[in-house]
Design an enzyme around this catalytic site. Structure first.
Site, PDB file in Angstrom:
ATOM      1  N   ASP A  13     -15.434   8.314  13.932  1.00 39.69           N
ATOM      2  CA  ASP A  13     -16.799   8.216  14.456  1.00 39.69           C
ATOM      3  C   ASP A  13     -17.080   6.859  15.097  1.00 39.69           C
ATOM      4  O   ASP A  13     -17.582   6.780  16.207  1.00 39.69           O
ATOM      5  CB  ASP A  13     -17.832   8.420  13.333  1.00 39.69           C
ATOM      6  CG  ASP A  13     -17.915   9.878  12.892  1.00 39.69           C
ATOM      7  OD1 ASP A  13     -17.597  10.766  13.698  1.00 39.69           O
ATOM      8  OD2 ASP A  13     -18.309  10.112  11.723  1.00 39.69           O
ATOM      9  N   ARG A  93     -24.587  -0.375   1.579  1.00 42.61           N
ATOM     10  CA  ARG A  93     -25.261  -0.298   2.892  1.00 42.61           C
ATOM     11  C   ARG A  93     -26.183  -1.468   3.219  1.00 42.61           C
ATOM     12  O   ARG A  93     -26.120  -2.009   4.324  1.00 42.61           O
ATOM     13  CB  ARG A  93     -26.018   1.028   3.026  1.00 42.61           C
ATOM     14  CG  ARG A  93     -25.148   2.271   2.892  1.00 42.61           C
ATOM     15  CD  ARG A  93     -23.887   2.193   3.690  1.00 42.61           C
ATOM     16  NE  ARG A  93     -23.132   3.434   3.704  1.00 42.61           N
ATOM     17  CZ  ARG A  93     -21.926   3.574   4.244  1.00 42.61           C
ATOM     18  NH1 ARG A  93     -21.324   2.526   4.789  1.00 42.61           N
ATOM     19  NH2 ARG A  93     -21.303   4.724   4.229  1.00 42.61           N
ATOM     20  N   ASP A 122     -27.372   7.365   4.516  1.00 48.93           N
ATOM     21  CA  ASP A 122     -26.881   6.073   5.006  1.00 48.93           C
ATOM     22  C   ASP A 122     -27.626   5.588   6.251  1.00 48.93           C
ATOM     23  O   ASP A 122     -27.879   4.399   6.398  1.00 48.93           O
ATOM     24  CB  ASP A 122     -25.376   6.159   5.268  1.00 48.93           C
ATOM     25  CG  ASP A 122     -24.583   6.256   3.973  1.00 48.93           C
ATOM     26  OD1 ASP A 122     -25.061   5.711   2.956  1.00 48.93           O
ATOM     27  OD2 ASP A 122     -23.504   6.874   3.972  1.00 48.93           O
ATOM     28  N   SER A 172     -14.187  13.514   3.946  1.00 57.48           N
ATOM     29  CA  SER A 172     -14.930  12.345   4.403  1.00 57.48           C
ATOM     30  C   SER A 172     -15.070  11.396   3.216  1.00 57.48           C
ATOM     31  O   SER A 172     -15.621  11.751   2.172  1.00 57.48           O
ATOM     32  CB  SER A 172     -16.300  12.793   4.919  1.00 57.48           C
ATOM     33  OG  SER A 172     -17.190  11.709   4.892  1.00 57.48           O
TER      34      SER A 172
END
Ligand code: ARG
Length: 412
Positions: A13, A93, A122, A172
């Site tokens: 990504d 994060r 996220d 993932s």
């Protein structure tokens, strides 16, 4: 737009995002990768970033910051979202967002970009944190905008000559020192047991050693400082704990989680150290804090976890709760012994110089200093209102108290 700072993980990504941002916005893309204990080759990631067209790459070692400012606070707060998830991804994060802002200021960039989808938590964590710290920065979420499937992304990468990392896994993955989150594939079917090939940190309990492992963890001011008598940096201690617990089959979490955007999802994690350290820490707190403190702190911890999960790291209440929690930790000193055996983990002993436990008070044996006669008066007053309320109720009133009224009637 002339300059965009992208949170770059090295995966598909974010690799595609570099090129896409250049094409769509005509921007110079500056890439940033943080090491927060995810155990990846930072040099290789840097090379891939340049291969994708990054004009400058920042490789930031943030393990120490992650532990001291995020993980240790989570331990002190006994943080678990929905009673199960130690917030491993969620804690990373806001730190990544903070570093993005620092780079954006230094580079005088106009925008910050991340590779999150529009379905998860996220995106919220990144964007709320960046906007709270630096309101002038624009936010771009390429994956949310471009609407490509994974196969289309791969085709795009091939067309544009983007070097993609050969994917080792169909899942993932997001990982850092505090845990490993695994998603997609068969795991999206909540009725199916996760196949063991999804796990990397935890061995199948069936294959764990036939003898239990004992681990003694010592805490000072709520911070774990030693393992089996050996003092070590918290980051090293967490690594060690991940290894020991994982090798005993301890650390797997499988639960249904409520995402902030309303989606229910089946989440699978490996968090060996997090589960052990929070279990040990909260057990020690029960030994040293008062009943009132424990009750209040549990609620505060639940709210803290919710704020962190839902992207509100920069919410003043999160800071307020941290101040309260940190005050309580002054007495959280002592040791806890854990027994790990074939996927099971249990506290089997604890002690503290600050303990409120008193053998003279609690013993059923000789030498008790507790005056049992006083219990009579205590019970008299403790139950006063309950007794009065029940005695005042008449036969006819019983209907008003539906459920338990019936029991009263039947008993008569
Ligand atoms: N459900 C977890 C969370 O919201 C884990 C998310 C994992 N993220 C990922 N990109 N795989 O914190």
């Amino acid at each position: 737009m002339s300059k965009v700072v992208l949170a770059y993980s090295g995966g598909l990504d974010t690799s595609v995002s570099v090129k896409w941002l250049q094409e769509k916005y005509g921007a110079d893309v500056i890439t940033v990768t943080l090491n927060i204990g995810q155990n990846e080759d930072m040099k290789e990631i840097e090379e891939r970033a340049y291969g994708c067209g990054s004009v400058r790459h920042y490789s930031i070692d943030a393990v120490k910051d992650f532990v001291s400012d995020y993980v240790l606070r989570a331990i002190k707060a006994d943080a678990m979202y929905q009673g199960k998830y130690p917030l491993s991804t969620a804690l990373g994060r806001p730190l990544i967002a903070k570093k993005l802002v620092e780079v954006a200021r230094k580079e005088n960039a106009d925008a910050v970009a991340h590779g999150c989808t529009g379905k998860g938590n996220d995106q919220v964590r990144f964007e709320v944190t960046v906007k709270s710290l630096e309101p002038r920065l624009k936010l771009i979420a390429p994956v949310r905008e471009w609407n490509m499937t994974r196969d289309e992304e791969i085709a795009y990468a091939q067309r544009k000559g983007i070097p993609v990392k050969p994917s080792r896994s169909i899942y993932s993955i997001d990982q850092n020192l505090w845990g490993r989150s695994i998603e997609s594939g068969i795991l999206e079917h909540p009725d199916q047991e996760p196949p063991f090939d999804v796990f990397e940190w935890v061995v199948p309990p069936e294959e764990a050693p036939d003898m239990p492992s004992y681990v003694e963890i010592s805490f000072e001011n709520g911070v774990p400082i030693s393992l089996n008598g050996r003092e070590m940096e918290p980051s090293v201690l967490i690594q060690e704990m991940n290894r020991i617990a994982g090798s005993n089959g301890v650390g797997i979490i499988d639960h249904i989680e409520d995402r902030l955007v309303g989606i229910k999802s089946r989440e699978v994690y490996e968090c060996p150290a997090a589960l052990c350290l929070i279990e040990a820490h909260s057990d020690l707190e029960k030994l040293v804090l008062t009943r009132m403190e424990l009750e209040f702190k549990e609620n505060a911890g639940r709210i803290w976890s919710w704020l962190v999960y839902s992207g509100l790291w920069e919410e003043p209440l999160r800071y307020d709760i941290d101040s309260f929690v940190s005050e309580t930790q002054k007495r959280v000193n002592g040791s806890v012994r854990l027994k790990l055996y074939k996927g099971g983990m249990r506290v089997v002993g604890r002690s503290s110089r600050n303990q409120l436990y008193s053998l003279e008070l609690s013993t059923y044996g000789m030498g008790s200093t507790f005056d049992q006669k006083k219990a009579e008066g205590f019970i008299e007053l403790w139950g006063l209102q309950t007794r009065v309320a029940n005695n005042v109720m008449k036969e006819g009133d019983v209907e008003k108290h539906s459920g338990y009224g019936k029991e009263i009637k039947e008993a008569k």
